[in-house]
Design a protein around this motif. Structure first.
Motif, PDB file in Angstrom:
ATOM      1  N   LEU A 126      -7.520 -10.459  14.143  1.00 58.14           N
ATOM      2  CA  LEU A 126      -9.348 -10.441  14.466  1.00 58.14           C
ATOM      3  C   LEU A 126      -9.755 -11.406  15.096  1.00 58.14           C
ATOM      4  O   LEU A 126     -10.605 -11.453  15.774  1.00 58.14           O
ATOM      5  CB  LEU A 126     -10.176 -10.211  12.601  1.00 58.14           C
ATOM      6  CG  LEU A 126     -11.531  -9.279  12.629  1.00 58.14           C
ATOM      7  CD1 LEU A 126     -11.118  -8.260  13.335  1.00 58.14           C
ATOM      8  CD2 LEU A 126     -11.911  -9.408  11.243  1.00 58.14           C
ATOM      9  N   GLU A 144     -11.166  -4.080  18.495  1.00 56.35           N
ATOM     10  CA  GLU A 144     -11.302  -4.950  17.217  1.00 56.35           C
ATOM     11  C   GLU A 144     -12.756  -3.761  16.047  1.00 56.35           C
ATOM     12  O   GLU A 144     -13.312  -4.346  15.054  1.00 56.35           O
ATOM     13  CB  GLU A 144     -12.823  -5.073  19.188  1.00 56.35           C
ATOM     14  CG  GLU A 144     -13.237  -6.673  18.344  1.00 56.35           C
ATOM     15  CD  GLU A 144     -12.532  -7.555  17.545  1.00 56.35           C
ATOM     16  OE1 GLU A 144     -13.012  -8.836  16.590  1.00 56.35           O
ATOM     17  OE2 GLU A 144     -11.162  -7.538  18.015  1.00 56.35           O
ATOM     18  N   ALA A 167     -10.606  -3.860  13.339  1.00 60.51           N
ATOM     19  CA  ALA A 167     -10.168  -4.385  12.684  1.00 60.51           C
ATOM     20  C   ALA A 167     -11.039  -4.468  12.475  1.00 60.51           C
ATOM     21  O   ALA A 167     -11.364  -5.124  10.823  1.00 60.51           O
ATOM     22  CB  ALA A 167      -9.540  -5.869  13.471  1.00 60.51           C
TER      23      ALA A 167
END
Length: 314
Positions: free
Chosen positions: A98, A158, A161
């Motif tokens: 992350l 993203e 995550a």
């Protein structure tokens, strides 16, 4: 017989209640995860319309559809299985991954800011436009769609995550359900908005040709507002990348007990939150501003490493 039927109905009712509770858990988890990823979603919606611009009106929606299908493939064939495997076998890796994604968002946002400054000073390389002119419309469309899907892969990764980190403490089935709901809902929302944006000028032209004076005025307003809307979306998308990326870095540092920067950001946001009547708003704005500054610093360092250090060595 009657008692047996009653018992069966009780069992069915119990199963239905359990299923409803599980569905509620999935919906709640998906809502929480989706809200955490909203900054990346805004950037995705801001970036994608640019890939469909410059084509004939009849090709705009098919291009958006191709990109949306590519986004679904990214999520369901690669990112969702990868996220669930990560959750099952290496949950410790979620925060570092992350943070890497957050750093990339900071880098991309900072690079966009530098490019915008370069445009205002006239230092822009026009060679990509020359390359585009040498391509046929079909080749250019394929190139644009491919580039959009690659960008979507990064942004969707993203989103996944962030969503996974949000529901990491829930049972595996809830995690899987939440990620599926987030993937579908955000893809539909993003590309629905993108489709509307790319057709707004056509809608405006259509309205401007109507007999009604109000429709004509509204249509002309739509057409004239499109450049400003796209500029505004680009600004909001860049700001969202900095705020989200910087916020991920701040929370990641907290996770690893590196609390100096997180304490500064949190203390400033708490101080800003003492404004009477507007405390929650000013606290959020202060945290977003602090996270954006962190993101700009991280992004600036990465930009320097990627672009300027190799040039100096050369």
């Amino acid at each position: 017989m009657a008692s047996g039927l009653a018992a069966l109905l009780d069992d069915v009712a119990a199963i239905a209640k359990l299923a409803a509770a599980s569905l509620d858990d999935v919906t709640a988890a998906a809502g929480k995860a989706g809200s955490k990823a909203i900054g990346v979603v805004v950037d995705d919606a801001a970036v994608t319309p640019g890939y469909a611009m410059g084509f004939t009106p009849e090709r705009e929606l098919p291009i958006v559809w191709k990109i949306a299908l590519g986004s679904l493939r990214n999520k369901f064939f690669f990112l969702l299985p990868g996220a669930l495997l990560l959750s099952a076998f290496a949950p410790w890796a979620v925060t570092p991954i992350l943070m890497i994604g957050g750093a990339y968002l900071c880098f991309e946002a900072t690079e966009k800011i530098i490019e915008a400054v370069a445009k205002t000073t006239g230092k822009v390389d026009a060679s990509p436009k020359v390359t585009e002119l040498a391509l046929s419309s079909a080749q250019l469309e394929a190139q644009k769609v491919s580039g959009a899907i690659r960008t979507d892969f990064i942004l969707s990764g993203e989103i996944m995550a962030i969503a996974l980190a949000t529901v990491a403490d829930r049972p595996f089935a809830i995690q899987a359900g939440a990620l599926v709901v987030v993937s579908l809902a955000l893809t539909i929302a993003v590309y629905g908005v993108v489709g509307l944006i790319v057709k707004m000028d056509d809608i405006g032209v259509h309205l401007a040709a109507r007999q009604s004076a109000a429709a004509k005025a509204f249509g002309r307003g739509l057409v004239k507002s499109m450049p400003h809307l796209l500029k505004g979306l680009a600004f909001v998308g860049t700001a969202a990348m900095l705020w989200v990326g910087g916020g991920i870095i701040v929370h990641g540092l907290e996770h690893f007990h590196l609390n100096t920067v997180p304490h500064i950001v949190h203390d400033l946001s708490k101080l800003a939150g003492q404004v009477p009547g507007f405390g929650p708003v000013t606290e959020w704005l202060a945290f977003a501003g602090g996270a954006s500054i962190v993101g700009l610093i991280i992004g600036g360092i990465i930009v320097a490493i990627v672009h300027f250090v190799p040039k100096r060595k050369h």
